[in-house]
Write a protein that holds these residues in place. Structure first.
Motif, PDB file in Angstrom:
ATOM      1  N   ALA B 183       0.737  -1.159  -0.022  1.00  0.00           N
ATOM      2  CA  ALA B 183      -0.011  -0.017  -0.032  1.00  0.00           C
ATOM      3  C   ALA B 183       0.938   1.345  -0.046  1.00  0.00           C
ATOM      4  O   ALA B 183       0.482   2.101  -0.637  1.00  0.00           O
ATOM      5  CB  ALA B 183      -0.872   0.000   1.181  1.00  0.00           C
ATOM      6  N   ILE B 184       1.974   1.346   0.737  1.00  0.00           N
ATOM      7  CA  ILE B 184       2.755   2.460   0.750  1.00  0.00           C
ATOM      8  C   ILE B 184       3.589   2.804  -0.616  1.00  0.00           C
ATOM      9  O   ILE B 184       3.568   3.728  -0.826  1.00  0.00           O
ATOM     10  CB  ILE B 184       3.850   2.111   1.869  1.00  0.00           C
ATOM     11  CG1 ILE B 184       3.348   1.995   3.512  1.00  0.00           C
ATOM     12  CG2 ILE B 184       5.019   3.202   1.640  1.00  0.00           C
ATOM     13  CD1 ILE B 184       4.266   1.617   4.341  1.00  0.00           C
ATOM     14  N   MET B 185       3.985   1.480  -1.395  1.00  0.00           N
ATOM     15  CA  MET B 185       4.528   1.938  -2.372  1.00  0.00           C
ATOM     16  C   MET B 185       3.338   2.334  -3.515  1.00  0.00           C
ATOM     17  O   MET B 185       3.911   3.200  -4.266  1.00  0.00           O
ATOM     18  CB  MET B 185       5.351   0.820  -3.160  1.00  0.00           C
ATOM     19  CG  MET B 185       6.463   0.347  -2.134  1.00  0.00           C
ATOM     20  SD  MET B 185       7.360   1.724  -1.421  1.00  0.00           S
ATOM     21  CE  MET B 185       8.324   2.184  -2.929  1.00  0.00           C
ATOM     22  N   ALA B 186       2.253   1.713  -3.575  1.00  0.00           N
ATOM     23  CA  ALA B 186       1.062   2.226  -4.389  1.00  0.00           C
ATOM     24  C   ALA B 186       0.956   3.348  -4.162  1.00  0.00           C
ATOM     25  O   ALA B 186       0.716   4.308  -5.228  1.00  0.00           O
ATOM     26  CB  ALA B 186      -0.060   1.124  -4.131  1.00  0.00           C
ATOM     27  N   ALA B 187       1.080   4.035  -2.977  1.00  0.00           N
ATOM     28  CA  ALA B 187       0.595   5.348  -2.676  1.00  0.00           C
ATOM     29  C   ALA B 187       1.452   6.591  -3.197  1.00  0.00           C
ATOM     30  O   ALA B 187       1.499   7.573  -3.155  1.00  0.00           O
ATOM     31  CB  ALA B 187       0.637   5.808  -1.025  1.00  0.00           C
ATOM     32  N   HIS B 188       2.839   5.958  -3.601  1.00  0.00           N
ATOM     33  CA  HIS B 188       3.975   6.759  -4.307  1.00  0.00           C
ATOM     34  C   HIS B 188       3.333   7.077  -5.821  1.00  0.00           C
ATOM     35  O   HIS B 188       4.035   7.992  -6.282  1.00  0.00           O
ATOM     36  CB  HIS B 188       5.065   5.940  -4.355  1.00  0.00           C
ATOM     37  CG  HIS B 188       6.025   6.142  -3.179  1.00  0.00           C
ATOM     38  ND1 HIS B 188       5.692   5.330  -2.123  1.00  0.00           N
ATOM     39  CD2 HIS B 188       7.015   6.885  -2.881  1.00  0.00           C
ATOM     40  CE1 HIS B 188       6.628   5.554  -1.036  1.00  0.00           C
ATOM     41  NE2 HIS B 188       7.584   6.360  -1.808  1.00  0.00           N
ATOM     42  N   GLY B 189       2.044   6.458  -6.114  1.00  0.00           N
ATOM     43  CA  GLY B 189       1.501   6.486  -7.456  1.00  0.00           C
ATOM     44  C   GLY B 189       2.667   5.521  -8.442  1.00  0.00           C
ATOM     45  O   GLY B 189       2.281   6.144  -9.862  1.00  0.00           O
ATOM     46  N   ALA B 190       3.053   4.775  -8.093  1.00  0.00           N
ATOM     47  CA  ALA B 190       4.212   4.017  -8.973  1.00  0.00           C
ATOM     48  C   ALA B 190       3.011   3.302 -10.058  1.00  0.00           C
ATOM     49  O   ALA B 190       1.985   3.006  -9.870  1.00  0.00           O
ATOM     50  CB  ALA B 190       4.603   2.845  -8.102  1.00  0.00           C
TER      51      ALA B 190
END
Lengths: 410, 317
Positions: B183-190
């Motif tokens: 979730a954290i990495m997705a929140a980077h907008g990757a």
């Protein structure tokens, strides 16, 4: 390159601007950087040259100095020309990766604008950060003014990228004193400068897939020692290459550099040994004292790593008393620079008297009058034949005299 | 773009073998399976950086190397930065025309364990994603610092015993929940983020291929069972991975552009977390009556997370 950068025969540049012009003229491929006072303008200017089409390159603005040097390591292993700049805490944060860069033999050029390390927080210049890097396996050279910041930055690429060297190189300049003081600088033309530096010819290029390379392998007691020995040998073997590059630079610029630079040392009886902008201050003091008939001279260390032990010994073996000036907090010992110079002198037959002055911490001004006072203490030592003061003292400190390691003979 | 067929396991497993099997990873370690699945799913040239960890110390012990491609180990925390630097140099050299083989595709990949990804290297990972380097970061998630002998990381699940979060008479082991790195990495907008597992080799290979083909920073968390620290028989690695995916302790899903969520594997029969926990020594103490509530809490967390994933998938937001 998209457009021409218009340079005059004589420019008025501060040290940061001078270093950044060297990056542009060397056509650095990648700069990965994180801002820190007082070195920031070097990388800002590179970014501006890229933004304005004066240079083709990639400016990677990372999230910390540790990442900056890490990105530089990746970029350098990918076969192009790489540089960055830092100071103080940023340098401290980079230290882990400095060892990795030199261990992998990557010719990154790091412009270090020297600044004190916190605490207390201080943005002004001293050499605390420089000494933090002294065992990291990098070549370390010192610029004493803006002209030299420019000249040495150009030489650094040519030295580090030489196939028999293949080592990262730091070019030091004094925070604010050099970095933010505008001086006359005589630049080379873009063409002459680039022809001097030349195209990079990478060794072990990660983007050459015909020959895959493994960087940063693991070694234990079976091989680690041999690797570090070879790395040390590479540093020591860099000495003649540095001399050759300096000679070549003299041919195109008329400006002569040596690893150790002696000023009025031929018949000197007393000497100051120093680094950075202090060298010029000491030279002025020595010149004035010569008019009074005092045989003073100055020995400047241009290349701090690899340490020019032989040349330091040759320059100083005939003097009677030597002051070694350390611009960093000694941390409960003699100054780091003092230790190195003393070690060089111990093996001379004459073994001059050596005293250690701690000065200029956190950007405290070092005046000609103070240099003269230090020279006069050396004269007293020389005349007495023994050290007449404390072996180590803080020079230019407000309040009562602070001296350490008192000599018993006085 | 050289995508390799992943229809046939025999063909896939023998394709383009650029990872030498003679490494010193533990028998039964899933790391080598994951690395091979990555390297076999593409014919493109690869520049791989690796954080310090089990994979690094076991595959490049001088004078040997397992990597028949460009490979670098730099530090415990900074493989993402080094990959970013190499990728920047690739762009610079491509523009200048100094590459030896400018037309062949190059992909940049960084590997880290959960220690270097969730913890010590998180800043470097986040920075590289914010800058948008075109690379794929793969986390080999074995839920502990295996390389230093099994200490807790922020990937260690609640209730597991580790050498620095020990179960004992007054403790059921780690008390904190696992950090939700996906979730954290997705929140980077990757553009592409996924959680994959080596037992589901087709979805893993497809996920790797998507990540490699997607421009920009892509993140993949893969479960990598650790027989040494999870305490199971080395022959059971894939069985344990099956239990992990079928109990939904490790749901397999992807998130595209930070919001579009797709579940990639729906177990026909979802098993209870007890079946997964009971197969490993690190959870053995939880089966004492006094720690029953921890198992219940884990089950509750898994159910809620699966519910959330399904709702997000349905919502298409």
């Amino acid at each position: 390159m998209a457009e021409k950068f218009d340079l005059q025969e004589r420019e008025v540049w501060d040290g940061n601007y001078a270093a950044s012009q060297a990056l542009r003229q060397a056509r650095v491929d990648v700069v990965a950087a994180y801002p820190i006072t007082p070195s920031t303008p070097i990388v800002e200017n590179y970014g501006a040259y890229v933004a304005n089409g004066y240079i083709d390159g990639e400016f990677v603005m990372v999230e910390s100095e540790h990442a900056a040097m890490s990105a530089c390591v990746g970029a350098s292993a990918a076969g192009g020309r790489v540089s960055t700049a830092t100071s103080s805490q940023g340098f401290a944060l980079m230290v882990e990766v400095l060892y990795q860069a030199s261990g992998m033999r990557l010719p990154i050029v790091l412009n270090v604008v020297n600044r004190a390390l916190a605490s207390p927080l201080n943005v002004r210049g001293d050499h605390s950060d420089m000494y933090l890097g002294r065992d990291s396996g990098w070549i370390q050279m010192g610029a004493f003014n803006s002209q030299e910041a420019y000249d040495l930055a150009l030489c650094a690429f040519k030295i580090g990228e030489n196939h028999s060297v293949r080592l990262p190189v730091m070019v030091h300049q004094d925070g604010f004193i050099t970095s933010h003081t505008a001086q006359n600088v005589y630049p080379l033309s873009d063409e002459v400068a680039y022809n001097f530096v030349g195209d990079i010819d990478p060794v072990d290029d990660m983007l050459d897939f015909s020959r895959p390379v493994t960087y940063g392998a693991q070694t234990e007691e079976d091989w680690h020692f041999e690797h570090k020995a070879k790395q040390h040998k590479a540093l020591m073997d860099a000495r003649p290459v540095i001399d050759e590059v300096f000679e070549e630079f003299e041919k195109i610029s008329g400006r002569k550099y040596k690893r150790v630079e002696s000023y009025m040392m031929d018949d000197a009886e007393i000497a100051i040994v120093a680094l950075g902008t202090t060298v010029e201050t000491a030279r002025v003091a020595a010149t004035e004292l010569r008019e009074e008939g005092i045989k003073a001279g100055v020995v400047a260390i241009r290349v701090f790593r690899p340490f020019p032990l032989d040349q330091v010994r040759d320059a100083l073996e005939n003097v009677k008393s030597v002051a070694v000036l350390d611009r960093s907090a000694p941390g409960g010992a003699m100054g780091a620079f003092f230790n190195e110079v003393s070690a060089a002198l111990y093996s001379t037959a004459s073994r001059p008297l050596v005293t250690n002055y701690i000065y200029g911490l956190g950007g405290r001004d070092f005046a000609v009058s103070e240099a003269k006072r230090i020279f006069m203490e050396q004269k007293a030592n020389a005349d007495a034949g023994h050290i007449t003061t404390d072996i180590q003292q803080f020079s230019g400190l407000r309040g009562p005299h602070l001296g350490f390691f008192q000599t018993k003979r006085s | 773009m050289a995508i390799t067929s992943i229809k046939n396991l025999k063909e896939f497993s023998t394709n383009n073998d650029r990872f030498e099997g003679a490494h010193t990873l533990c028998p039964g370690c899933a790391h080598s399976m994951i690395v091979r699945e990555l390297m076999n799913c593409t014919d493109d040239n690869l520049v791989i950086t690796t954080n310090t960890g089990c994979l690094e110390v076991s595959t490049a012990v001088y004078p040997f190397t397992s990597w028949d491609t460009s490979w670098m180990h730099i530090g415990f925390e900074n493989a993402a930065s080094a990959a970013g630097g190499a990728e920047a140099m690739y762009k610079a050299r491509k523009k200048k025309g100094t590459l030896k083989d400018p037309d062949s595709p190059v992909k940049f990949v960084a590997f880290g364990g959960d220690g270097s990804t969730f913890d010590i290297g998180f800043q470097w990972l986040s920075g590289a994603f914010e800058r948008g380097h075109d690379f794929t970061y793969i986390c080999l998630d074995n839920e502990n610092y295996a390389n230093t002998g099994g200490q807790r990381s922020s990937a260690t699940p609640i209730g597991a015993t580790t050498s620095t979060a020990q179960a004992g008479t007054h403790s059921y082991g780690k008390k904190e929940k696992k950090k939700d790195i996906v979730a954290i990495m997705a929140a980077h907008g990757a553009p592409y983020v996924a959680q994959l597992a080596p037992n589901k080799w087709k979805s893993m290979a497809k996920g790797f291929q998507k990540a490699l083909e997607t421009e920009g920073p892509c993140f993949i968390n893969t479960v990598s069972p650790c027989c040494t620290e999870w305490r199971f028989d080395p022959k059971d690695t894939i069985n344990i991975t099956d239990l992990a995916t079928d109990s939904l302790m490790f749901p397999i899903y992807e998130i595209i552009d930070g919001h579009e969520l797709n579940i990639l594997y729906r177990p026909k029969n979802v098993i209870s977390v007890e079946d997964y926990l009971g197969a490993q020594g690190r959870y053995k103490h939880l089966f004492k009556p006094e720690y029953r509530h921890v198992i219940d809490e884990i089950q509750k967390g898994v159910d809620e997370y699966w519910e959330m994933l399904q709702r997000r998938e349905e919502a298409r937001v």
